[in-house]
Design an enzyme around this catalytic site. Sequence first.
Site, PDB file in Angstrom:
ATOM      1  N   GLU A 241       0.982  -1.154  -0.032  1.00 26.45           N
ATOM      2  CA  GLU A 241       0.023  -0.005  -0.078  1.00 26.45           C
ATOM      3  C   GLU A 241       0.932   1.171   0.014  1.00 26.45           C
ATOM      4  OE1 GLU A 241      -1.346   3.098   0.961  1.00 26.45           O
ATOM      5  OE2 GLU A 241      -2.439   2.488   2.995  1.00 26.45           O
ATOM      6  N   CYS A 275      -2.352   8.321   3.306  1.00 19.42           N
ATOM      7  CA  CYS A 275      -1.827   7.900   1.822  1.00 19.42           C
ATOM      8  C   CYS A 275      -3.061   8.444   0.913  1.00 19.42           C
ATOM      9  CB  CYS A 275      -1.481   6.452   1.817  1.00 19.42           C
ATOM     10  SG  CYS A 275      -2.828   5.526   3.254  1.00 19.42           S
TER      11      CYS A 275
HETATM   12  P1  NDP Z   1       9.088   4.925   3.686  1.00 19.40           P
HETATM   13  O1  NDP Z   1       8.467   4.019   2.724  1.00 19.40           O
HETATM   14  O2  NDP Z   1      10.676   4.912   3.764  1.00 19.40           O
HETATM   15  O3  NDP Z   1       8.855   3.960   5.135  1.00 19.40           O
HETATM   16  C1  NDP Z   1       7.856   3.279   5.254  1.00 19.40           C
HETATM   17  C2  NDP Z   1       8.405   2.095   6.063  1.00 19.40           C
HETATM   18  O4  NDP Z   1       9.267   1.268   5.643  1.00 19.40           O
HETATM   19  C3  NDP Z   1       8.938   2.651   7.435  1.00 19.40           C
HETATM   20  O5  NDP Z   1       8.670   1.575   8.484  1.00 19.40           O
HETATM   21  C4  NDP Z   1      10.506   2.489   7.135  1.00 19.40           C
HETATM   22  O6  NDP Z   1      11.617   2.548   8.372  1.00 19.40           O
HETATM   23  C5  NDP Z   1      10.565   1.216   6.302  1.00 19.40           C
HETATM   24  N1  NDP Z   1      11.744   1.240   5.548  1.00 19.40           N
HETATM   25  C6  NDP Z   1      12.460   2.135   5.051  1.00 19.40           C
HETATM   26  N2  NDP Z   1      13.576   1.349   4.301  1.00 19.40           N
HETATM   27  C7  NDP Z   1      13.270  -0.048   4.072  1.00 19.40           C
HETATM   28  C8  NDP Z   1      13.765  -0.895   3.517  1.00 19.40           C
HETATM   29  N3  NDP Z   1      14.759  -0.749   2.580  1.00 19.40           N
HETATM   30  N4  NDP Z   1      12.925  -2.093   3.363  1.00 19.40           N
HETATM   31  C9  NDP Z   1      12.054  -2.255   4.441  1.00 19.40           C
HETATM   32  N5  NDP Z   1      11.419  -1.169   4.771  1.00 19.40           N
HETATM   33  C10 NDP Z   1      12.180  -0.132   4.865  1.00 19.40           C
HETATM   34  O7  NDP Z   1       8.396   6.100   4.034  1.00 19.40           O
HETATM   35  P2  NDP Z   1       9.116   7.747   4.467  1.00 19.40           P
HETATM   36  O8  NDP Z   1       8.915   7.584   5.896  1.00 19.40           O
HETATM   37  O9  NDP Z   1      10.487   7.996   3.735  1.00 19.40           O
HETATM   38  O10 NDP Z   1       8.048   8.695   3.716  1.00 19.40           O
HETATM   39  C11 NDP Z   1       8.321   9.095   2.642  1.00 19.40           C
HETATM   40  C12 NDP Z   1       7.079   9.684   1.823  1.00 19.40           C
HETATM   41  O11 NDP Z   1       6.372   8.186   1.489  1.00 19.40           O
HETATM   42  C13 NDP Z   1       6.262  10.452   2.180  1.00 19.40           C
HETATM   43  O12 NDP Z   1       6.720  11.740   1.942  1.00 19.40           O
HETATM   44  C14 NDP Z   1       4.935  10.020   1.523  1.00 19.40           C
HETATM   45  O13 NDP Z   1       4.907  10.543   0.393  1.00 19.40           O
HETATM   46  C15 NDP Z   1       5.093   8.555   1.469  1.00 19.40           C
HETATM   47  N6  NDP Z   1       4.318   7.650   2.709  1.00 19.40           N
HETATM   48  C16 NDP Z   1       3.260   7.182   2.281  1.00 19.40           C
HETATM   49  C17 NDP Z   1       2.610   6.595   3.450  1.00 19.40           C
HETATM   50  C18 NDP Z   1       1.461   5.804   3.021  1.00 19.40           C
HETATM   51  O14 NDP Z   1       0.522   5.841   3.719  1.00 19.40           O
HETATM   52  N7  NDP Z   1       1.341   5.251   1.782  1.00 19.40           N
HETATM   53  C19 NDP Z   1       3.047   6.515   4.771  1.00 19.40           C
HETATM   54  C20 NDP Z   1       4.234   7.164   4.936  1.00 19.40           C
HETATM   55  C21 NDP Z   1       4.925   7.841   4.004  1.00 19.40           C
HETATM   56  P3  NDP Z   1      11.824   3.936   8.922  1.00 19.40           P
HETATM   57  O15 NDP Z   1      10.851   4.896   8.978  1.00 19.40           O
HETATM   58  O16 NDP Z   1      12.311   3.441  10.194  1.00 19.40           O
HETATM   59  O17 NDP Z   1      12.949   4.610   7.798  1.00 19.40           O
END
Ligand code: NDP
Length: 465
Positions: A241, A275
């Site tokens: 998602e 999202c």
């Molecule tokens: P990420 O996709 O980086 O983070 C989502 C989750 O994935 C977090 O738990 C993160 O850990 C984890 N993660 C990071 N790198 C990896 C990896 N290589 N393998 C597996 N898991 C990983 O989102 P961001 O927090 O960087 O947000 C960036 C953008 O994403 C936002 O600006 C927004 O546009 C979008 N976003 C969308 C969401 C949604 O609901 N669909 C929710 C949040 C963000 P950690 O946070 O500890 O790095």
Amino acid sequence: MGEREALLERVSADGGTEIKDPATGEVIGHVEFGTPDDVAAAVEVAAKAQPGWAALSDAERCAALMRAADAIEAHAEELAYVVSREQGKTMNGLGARYEAAGCAAWVRAAASTPLPVEVLVDDESGHSELHYRPIGVVGAITPWNWPMIIASWQIAPALRMGNTVVNKPSEYTTLSGLAIAAVLNEALPPGVLNVVTGAGDVGDALVRDRRIGKVMFTGSVKTGKKVVEASAGNLSRLTLELGGNDAGIVLPDVDPQAIAEGLFWGAFINNGQTCAALKRLYVPDAIYDQVVDALADITAKIPMGVGLDENNALGPLQNQMQWNVVNRLVEDAKAHGARVVMGGDPDTGAPGYFYPKTLIADIGNDAALVQEEQFGPALPIIRYTDLEQAVEWANGVDVGLGASVWSADQDMTIAARLEAGTVWINKHGGIDPRVPFGGAKQSGYGVEFGVEGLKAVSVPQVISR
Ligand code: NDP
């Protein structure tokens, strides 16, 4: 220590990294971040617990989840307090209490959605049945915008279907992840739900662990693609998602006053950090000024401030990274001549990651604020004269989570032409635990919620005689 602080106190570590309130910068607790080695240990525990959990009857697992939902309700105010302090959202309105209540609702739904054995064939040629079996250990990777409710969406269906879970909360909202898991674990047997804290490297290790059969991931498109690559070694099943850049198209027959509040909350819920929030609004020339004025009136009235203040309905952004994204996109729009109707002027000297409620009008469809996901409180309002052009613009991005059409006659014709997993009419972003939710295009694949969500965390097995 007051009663509502008890859960925050319980999940906070004695030392480690300081966690700060995004509204004030005040230290609210500490977290010990884990390592990839901790992932291996947690998956080991989950793998050992899985056969026993799967051996329970479906009714027994559902009963445990119902008790977990009761526990959420019993701790609702404490959960709301943790997520408000750590994520920034307000206690009131569509904020922290709303999120805590949603956790209970989604856990109950996962435990009460029927998924009977399907008899596919029963005639002289034979008898074939379709069962849904557990996958094994599910890895759940959770973001920071709605850290408790999204964890509940991932965890509860997986447990219902006889899987055990290892959850990695976002490093930005680790205390919220630990808090919801601690409350769920009051009602679950040991080892069934495990949490590993840490950053992206820990998430990556979780996806790569050979014992993980399924990954539930909510986050960015960029990281979602990394998850796909990292999961290849296991051929793990995936539900992704990912982000969206949801368009809303207003049709000329609407009353601007009647839709203004729905438009506002569609875009600004959780300060836009959602999202499936409304992220681009297309408005016909004939009623453009009226819609902009009606939106400006309501936007001006919604109070933004510290989440614990019961008068506020919007808080700060959660982190500096997201604040920078919003600021960059708005500055770019200003530099290209778009009109700032309100906001766009952050007070960089004030504490916290506050970004003012911002409406940007007379902006071109090619602007970065339109083409990229802002994930914050800054809505671009694009003028159109030809509905065909608006539909083309709405579909002209490579993501497609949600979309909306605003129309007095509620006709579904335009909705059906929008490339999105959900298209709402005269509302935006409303979700329901009985209704499947997922993205089109690069917003991901697989769905959550409803019976389809249960099937997504299980292996279909045919038994035929
Ligand atoms: P990420 O996709 O980086 O983070 C989502 C989750 O994935 C977090 O738990 C993160 O850990 C984890 N993660 C990071 N790198 C990896 C990896 N290589 N393998 C597996 N898991 C990983 O989102 P961001 O927090 O960087 O947000 C960036 C953008 O994403 C936002 O600006 C927004 O546009 C979008 N976003 C969308 C969401 C949604 O609901 N669909 C929710 C949040 C963000 P950690 O946070 O500890 O790095």
